[in-house]
Structures are given as structure tokens and as C-alpha cells.
Write a protein that holds these residues in place. Structure first.
Motif, mmCIF file in Angstrom:
data_model
loop_
_atom_site.group_PDB
_atom_site.id
_atom_site.type_symbol
_atom_site.label_atom_id
_atom_site.label_comp_id
_atom_site.label_asym_id
_atom_site.label_seq_id
_atom_site.Cartn_x
_atom_site.Cartn_y
_atom_site.Cartn_z
ATOM 1 N N VAL A 98 3.218 105.268 48.297
ATOM 2 C CA VAL A 98 3.138 106.663 47.862
ATOM 3 C C VAL A 98 4.061 107.486 48.754
ATOM 4 O O VAL A 98 3.972 107.404 49.981
ATOM 5 C CB VAL A 98 1.686 107.192 47.941
ATOM 6 C CG1 VAL A 98 1.641 108.700 47.716
ATOM 7 C CG2 VAL A 98 0.796 106.474 46.913
ATOM 8 N N SER A 99 4.976 108.248 48.131
ATOM 9 C CA SER A 99 5.923 109.050 48.904
ATOM 10 C C SER A 99 5.376 110.450 49.105
ATOM 11 O O SER A 99 4.777 111.036 48.205
ATOM 12 C CB SER A 99 7.259 109.144 48.164
ATOM 13 O OG SER A 99 7.792 107.848 47.974
ATOM 14 N N GLY A 104 4.670 117.212 46.816
ATOM 15 C CA GLY A 104 3.344 116.811 47.287
ATOM 16 C C GLY A 104 3.315 115.325 47.555
ATOM 17 O O GLY A 104 3.913 114.856 48.518
ATOM 18 N N VAL A 105 2.644 114.545 46.691
ATOM 19 C CA VAL A 105 2.674 113.089 46.812
ATOM 20 C C VAL A 105 3.100 112.482 45.486
ATOM 21 O O VAL A 105 2.763 112.988 44.424
ATOM 22 C CB VAL A 105 1.320 112.485 47.264
ATOM 23 C CG1 VAL A 105 0.886 113.050 48.604
ATOM 24 C CG2 VAL A 105 0.246 112.677 46.213
ATOM 25 N N VAL A 106 3.877 111.410 45.581
ATOM 26 C CA VAL A 106 4.369 110.732 44.379
ATOM 27 C C VAL A 106 4.013 109.241 44.450
ATOM 28 O O VAL A 106 4.628 108.492 45.208
ATOM 29 C CB VAL A 106 5.905 110.888 44.241
ATOM 30 C CG1 VAL A 106 6.396 110.210 42.962
ATOM 31 C CG2 VAL A 106 6.319 112.350 44.265
ATOM 32 N N PRO A 107 3.000 108.796 43.683
ATOM 33 C CA PRO A 107 2.703 107.360 43.635
ATOM 34 C C PRO A 107 3.896 106.618 43.031
ATOM 35 O O PRO A 107 4.599 107.160 42.177
ATOM 36 C CB PRO A 107 1.494 107.264 42.691
ATOM 37 C CG PRO A 107 0.962 108.657 42.563
ATOM 38 C CD PRO A 107 2.121 109.573 42.807
ATOM 39 N N GLN A 108 4.126 105.378 43.453
ATOM 40 C CA GLN A 108 5.324 104.639 43.023
ATOM 41 C C GLN A 108 5.473 104.560 41.504
ATOM 42 O O GLN A 108 6.577 104.579 40.981
ATOM 43 C CB GLN A 108 5.320 103.231 43.631
ATOM 44 C CG GLN A 108 4.159 102.359 43.180
ATOM 45 C CD GLN A 108 4.081 101.037 43.942
ATOM 46 O OE1 GLN A 108 4.187 100.992 45.161
ATOM 47 N NE2 GLN A 108 3.896 99.949 43.207
ATOM 48 N N GLU A 109 4.341 104.515 40.772
ATOM 49 C CA GLU A 109 4.420 104.392 39.310
ATOM 50 C C GLU A 109 4.985 105.649 38.660
ATOM 51 O O GLU A 109 5.439 105.612 37.518
ATOM 52 C CB GLU A 109 3.026 104.135 38.699
ATOM 53 C CG GLU A 109 2.256 102.973 39.278
ATOM 54 C CD GLU A 109 1.293 103.453 40.358
ATOM 55 O OE1 GLU A 109 1.764 103.966 41.395
ATOM 56 O OE2 GLU A 109 0.084 103.326 40.168
ATOM 57 N N LEU A 110 4.919 106.788 39.384
ATOM 58 C CA LEU A 110 5.359 108.058 38.791
ATOM 59 C C LEU A 110 6.669 108.565 39.387
ATOM 60 O O LEU A 110 7.009 109.725 39.268
ATOM 61 C CB LEU A 110 4.260 109.124 38.956
ATOM 62 C CG LEU A 110 2.914 108.810 38.274
ATOM 63 C CD1 LEU A 110 1.901 109.920 38.565
ATOM 64 C CD2 LEU A 110 3.088 108.646 36.755
ATOM 65 N N GLU A 111 7.426 107.669 40.032
ATOM 66 C CA GLU A 111 8.624 108.161 40.721
ATOM 67 C C GLU A 111 9.703 108.650 39.744
ATOM 68 O O GLU A 111 10.605 109.380 40.130
ATOM 69 C CB GLU A 111 9.197 107.104 41.681
ATOM 70 C CG GLU A 111 9.862 105.936 40.974
ATOM 71 C CD GLU A 111 10.884 105.232 41.864
ATOM 72 O OE1 GLU A 111 11.008 105.575 43.040
ATOM 73 O OE2 GLU A 111 11.561 104.335 41.352
ATOM 74 N N LEU A 112 9.595 108.279 38.467
ATOM 75 C CA LEU A 112 10.581 108.753 37.490
ATOM 76 C C LEU A 112 10.064 109.957 36.706
ATOM 77 O O LEU A 112 10.801 110.587 35.958
ATOM 78 C CB LEU A 112 10.921 107.635 36.493
ATOM 79 C CG LEU A 112 11.561 106.375 37.072
ATOM 80 C CD1 LEU A 112 11.800 105.357 35.969
ATOM 81 C CD2 LEU A 112 12.888 106.719 37.760
ATOM 82 N N THR A 113 8.780 110.236 36.842
ATOM 83 C CA THR A 113 8.147 111.227 35.982
ATOM 84 C C THR A 113 8.509 112.654 36.403
ATOM 85 O O THR A 113 8.372 113.007 37.574
ATOM 86 C CB THR A 113 6.613 111.013 35.998
ATOM 87 O OG1 THR A 113 6.357 109.678 35.557
ATOM 88 C CG2 THR A 113 5.905 111.990 35.080
ATOM 89 N N TYR A 114 8.972 113.443 35.427
ATOM 90 C CA TYR A 114 9.405 114.812 35.707
ATOM 91 C C TYR A 114 8.347 115.587 36.458
ATOM 92 O O TYR A 114 7.191 115.562 36.045
ATOM 93 C CB TYR A 114 9.733 115.544 34.386
ATOM 94 C CG TYR A 114 10.234 116.949 34.601
ATOM 95 C CD1 TYR A 114 11.581 117.181 34.876
ATOM 96 C CD2 TYR A 114 9.358 118.025 34.567
ATOM 97 C CE1 TYR A 114 12.034 118.464 35.114
ATOM 98 C CE2 TYR A 114 9.818 119.312 34.803
ATOM 99 C CZ TYR A 114 11.149 119.522 35.069
ATOM 100 O OH TYR A 114 11.599 120.800 35.312
#
Ligand SMILES: [Zn+2]
Length: 585
Positions: free
Chosen positions: A333-334, A340-350
């Protein structure tokens, strides 16, 4: 029913519209040449004007000064006639309603412009009470310095009256404010009126220049709206007038109003250059969905890492090194400002791969507290057997320590100096010692489910993509979802990190217990697009860019929303849905 105004593009409350006169006018724009005022009923009784398609006719009206009691306004209310030419009705925040006009003139614009909360309240009141496919006209208030903010808040038409008056008073207007003509040694503009040079420049020229500057600013605003980037511009430009900054901040506090009007996906990059970015809808919406819809599906430790300048993060050099050290043994998770926080599965999600921020190596208190709040909510919802914080100082560590303390958790810190030093990466590797790598299938299934959670709501991923009913094929990031027989349900769209459904997938979605976004249409089979008049009903939570199911007595289809649900229901013009697949039923 409005025949003469249509909205073509939306960027928050701002829109690109078309006033459909005999020569059409693209808004936001100056209305001086096309507006005909039939006059006030205070001075004399007036008959319904003739009107024609060359002009927007302001129907006979009675204006009230600000603060007039509602009873008084009601007893003098005008009965607006039903006319078949382009018309505008004059309204106040109190009297605004659907009078069947194509445009609404805010009666006391001069009284509210300059006062952020009064202005935002008045614009909202008229917008809420009148159909979405009507124009909002504010007369006598626009300047090159405030017009971007006016448009940002939802104003479609203005005039050059104030700019001309100020010019004749020797006030020279620019998008950064107002100058006294006598103080100018040179003219900071190259418009035709300014060509003659400073020596021979008259107040008449100044009036002409002011209107030119206003027109130029409006054309910049239109470009920005088309690009979906008006907000980035306003955050900087509005700084030149305190009330403008206060106005867009006031609008930020009205999340529901702006959220309904903000697309869920965009091609444009979002620039985070000021702390106001933290409060924009796209950022708040992402944080809200990640902490209320998304659910972690990996039973492995969590590794928190810093974001990278390069997007998506997994393509950056630093993340490639983290990835090597982790080797699928943990959930990544970035942490990032402003997302905020970006879980790896959502790294492309706008907008996770669509933002750029100003990096100074030091986070402000606002950033630290925003990211800490999001991380805290995230960890309240998602349990992990272990949390590894592979983060540098510079704000990240402060956020982690704050969340550790408030939730009573213990993080393991693995960074020495910098996250990509050999020691740091060795520590990260060691921290995951003994953990098993998860499988590629787990990763892919979790990704499509996480995106479904994000798009449709809490639990949606497991409802639509039930275990044992589907498989993933093709290579990330162009994953395809198919049923066990191989029939395709959906494709992952790498530009936005969203799913696009097939008819079979849309059926699966409708049959599942996940919340459905649906548009009910009349008895026809749409080809290409569904126009607003064909819409019978639509889910209220549909936003521009949302995946929607189209259903009617004769058709079943799936596509992408071009308007919000409420706008589809309330509009009589314009494209409501671009249909991707449809079949006759
Ligand atoms: Zn000029």
C-alpha cells in the motif's frame, strides 16, 4: 422543457454549454450581443415580447433588492409566460424554480458577488431549483479576475458591463486584478485596444481592453473545462482576489453539490500545487471509497511504502526495488499526498495515476493529518497479521507514528536513511522472512474485485465475482474477466483502472446483490447513445464516467454515463449514456 440550451461537457459545477440561437454561442461566455431585456414590470405593465431565435429574451420581470422578505417577493411574483423562443427568467435564491425558461438571471448578482458565502449560497439555490440544462446568467459583475471563479461555481453567462464601466473610470483590468491607468508605465497586454501604446491610450481604449481581457479569460476557462482542468487553474488564479479563493473553498465544503457534478474518470492530470487540492472532490472521493468500499483480500503482512513521482507506481524504479524485496509475500500500500493511501490493486484507478504534486521533501501539517486520517480509517477496516512501514522521514514516518499511537498498533520500521538503500531493502526482505508468496491468480482476482468494490460499493467485488464462478485471462493491466466456460464478462481499462462490462458481465452484475447503477429507458433500442429525453429513470448515484446498465421494455445494454443520474432525469437535451453493447429483448 428547454429547447435552446444544451450542456456538452462538465467539470465539477462548471460546464461547456451551447446557447442554441440562430448563431449558437458556446458558454461560459459574454451574453452582451445576444441578450435582449424586455424590461422591468416595476416601471410599467408590459406585454409578452415577440422574441426570436436570434436572441435570448429576458422576459418582463420584477427584481428585488437583496434581503427583500420572501412574502413580499411572493406577492409580486411574475407569472412567466410559456413562450416558443429562447427566453430567460429573472429569479432570486428565494424565487428560483422551473419556469420553463432556457436561462435564469440571478436578480441580485451585484449584491452577492464579492461575498463568498452569499455568492455560493445564491448560485447553489438557483442551480438546485432549476433544471440542469438551463443556463445561469449573472449580469454586471464579471471581471477578468473573477470570471474563472464564477464559471467554476456554475455560472454560464456574464456580460461586459462592469468591465466597460471600470474602463471608463480609468481602471485597467487583468486576470491578476485591477490597475489604475495612471499608474501604468506600460500596458501589460497585447490585445488590439492596447496596440496603440501607452501615450495615446484613452479611457475608451481601456474599456475596450477590459472587455477583450474578459473575453480572453473566458476562452481560457472554456479550454480548461474541456480539458477537465478548471480546478487546477482556479486554485492558482483565484489567489488574486481574496473573495474568489474564499468562494471556491466555500464550495469545497459543499461536497455533495460538487461531487454530483464531478466525473469519476478523466484523462487529464490533476496538479496538486496547493493545500486546497486536499479538499477537492476527486481526492476526497478516492479517500472515501478506499476507506469505505475497498477491502483487503490478502492474508499476508502489510507493507507501507512511499509513492513515486512516476505513475503508475509499479513502473517506477523505487517500486521495482520494493517489489523485488517483497516478492509477493506482502500486500503493498503506497502512502501519498494528496491521495492518502493507494492499495496496489487500485494503483491505476483514477486519480491514483493521474496526479502530479509539488515535491519539496517536507509535508505540511495539513498533509500529515490528511494522510494519517486516511491511513487510520483504512487500518480500522482492514486487519493484517503484521505491518511493515518501509517509509522515509519527511512526513511519512510522522504519519505512521501518529496512526500507531491512535490505534495502538506496532509497526516494524525497515528504512535506514532512504527506502532504496541496500540496508533498507535487506531489512524489508528480512521482515518478511518465512512468509509465502501469494499466487498470481490471487493477485488478479483481488484486483478485479477491488476495482468492483471501488466502482459499485462495499462488498460488490465478492458479489459480482463470486468465488468459483469466474477466471481472469490476459496480462495485467489489461485483465479480462470470464466465466468458467470462457465467456467474457469484463475488461480492465488501464487508463482509468476501471472495469468495462460486456452484456454477459452486465447481466451477472444485475443478478448479483451488488448495488447496480441503472438507466431505465423508453421502448426503443438505442444505437450508439441514449439521449436524455429517452431516459425514464436513473439511479441517483450515477456520475459522469460511471459504468451503467441500460434497461427498457425493448433493450438491455451497458455503457458509460455522460451525465449524472439526476441530470439524466431532469434534462430534455444531450447525451445521457454512450452505449457499448446492447441487445433487443
Ligand atoms: Zn489589452
Amino acid at each position: 422543457m428547454t429547447d435552446y440550451f444544451e450542456v456538452h461537457a462538465r467539470d465539477g459545477a462548471a460546464r461547456i454549454g451551447e446557447l442554441r440561437l440562430s448563431s449558437p454561442l458556446t458558454t461560459p461566455a459574454l451574453g452582451d450581443d445576444v441578450v435582449e431585456d424586455a424590461g422591468s414590470l416595476w416601471s410599467e405593465a408590459r406585454t409578452t415580447p415577440e422574441g426570436d431565435e436570434e436572441a435570448l429574451t429576458v422576459l418582463p420581470h420584477r427584481a428585488f433588492p437583496a434581503g427583500t422578505r420572501e412574502e413580499v417577493q411572493e406577492s409580486f411574483a411574475v407569472d412567466y409566460p410559456d413562450v416558443d423562443f429562447p427566453s430567460a427568467a429573472v429569479v432570486t435564491a428565494e424565487t428560483a424554480a422551473d419556469y420553463g425558461a432556457d436561462a435564469y438571471v440571478l436578480a441580485d448578482a451585484v449584491g452577492v458577488v464579492g461575498h463568498a458565502s452569499a455568492f455560493v449560497d445564491a448560485v447553489r439555490a438557483v442551480r438546485d431549483a432549476t433544471p440542469a440544462d438551463t443556463a445561469l446568467y449573472l449580469a454586471g459583475v464579471a471581471t477578468p479576475a473573477n470570471v474563472a471563479t464564477l464559471a467554476y461555481c456554475g455560472v454560464d453567462l456574464v456580460d461586459g458591463k462592469l468591465a466597460r464601466i471600470k474602463g471608463r473610470q480609468g481602471r485597467y483590468l487583468a486576470s491578476d486584478g485591477e490597475y489604475f491607468l495612471e499608474d501604468l508605465d506600460e500596458l501589460p497586454c497585447a490585445c488590439p485596444a492596447c496596440q496603440s501604446g501607452r501615450e495615446t491610450f484613452t479611457r475608451g481604449d481601456c474599456a475596450t481592453h477590459n472587455v477583450n481581457a474578459l473575453a480572453a479569460e473566458l476562452s481560457r476557462v472554456r479550454r480548461r473545462i474541456r480539458d477537465g482542468r478548471l480546478r487546477d487553474y482556479v486554485e492558482g488564479q483565484a489567489r488574486h482576489e481574496a473573495w474568489c479563493t474564499a468562494a471556491f473553498r466555500t464550495l469545497d465544503q459543499q461536497y455533495g453539490f460538487v461531487e454530483e457534478r464531478t466525473p469519476v474518470i478523466r484523462d487529464a492530470e490533476l496538479l496538486s500545487a496547493t493545500e486546497d487540492t486536499l479538499r477537492r472532490v476527486e481526492i476526497q472521493r478516492f479517500a472515501d471509497r478506499v476507506t469505505s468500499r475497498y477491502r483487503n483480500r490478502f492474508d499476508r503482512p502489510l507493507v507501507l511504502v512511499p509513492c513515486s513521482a512516476r505513475k503508475p507506481y509499479s513502473e517506477s524504479q523505487s517500486h521495482a526495488q520494493f517489489h523485488d524485496a517483497i516478492n509477493f509475500r506482502a500486500h503493498l500500500v503506497s502512502m501519498t499526498s494528496p491521495i492518502g493511501v493507494v492499495p496496489q490493486e487500485l494503483e491505476l484507478t483514477y486519480p491514483a495515476q493521474h496526479y502530479d504534486s509539488v515535491v519539496t521533501g517536507r509535508w505540511s501539517e495539513d498533509e500529515v493529518s490528511f494522510v494519517a486520517t486516511v491511513l487510520e480509517r483504512y487500518l480500522e477496516r482492514n486487519d493484517y497479521p503484521k505491518i511493515v512501514a518501509h517509509v522515509p522521514d519527511e512526513g511519512y514516518r510522522a504519519v505512521c507514528e501518529r496512526v500507531e499511537a491512535s490505534l495502538g498498533l506496532d509497526f516494524e520500521y525497515t528504512v535506514v536513511d532512504h527506502p532504496t538503500t541496500d540496508d533498507s531493502l535487506a531489512n524489508l526482505r528480512d521482515a518478511l522472512d518465512g512468509e509465502m508468496s501469494y499466487r498470481k491468480r490471487t493477485r488478479e482476482h483481488s484486483t478485479v474485485r477491488a476495482i468492483a468494490d471501488y466502482m459499485f460499493g462495499d462488498g460488490a467485488g465478492d458479489e459480482v465475482f463470486e468465488s468459483g464462478t469466474f477466471q481472469t485471462t490476459a496480462r495485467y493491466p489489461k485483465l479480462q474477466v470470464r466465466d468458467t466456460e470462457g465467456e467474457q464478462w469484463a475488461t480492465m481499462v488501464p487508463q482509468y483502472g476501471m472495469l468495462a462490462f460486456t452484456l454477459a458481465g452486465a447481466r451477472r452484475w444485475v443478478e448479483s446483490d451488488a448495488p447496480t447503477k441503472s438507466v431505465e429507458i423508453d421502448g426503443f433500442v438505442p444505437h450508439g447513445s441514449v439521449l436524455a429525453p429517452g431516459v425514464v429513470d436513473a439511479s441517483a448515484d450515477i456520475r459522469v464516467g460511471d459504468e451503467v446498465v441500460v434497461t427498457g421494455p425493448k433493450a438491455f445494454g451497458v455503457g458509460r454515463a455522460e451525465m449524472s443520474g439526476p441530470e439524466m432525469c431532469g434534462s430534455s437535451r444531450g447525451i445521457a449514456v454512450e452505449v457499448r453493447h446492447v441487445e433487443e429483448t
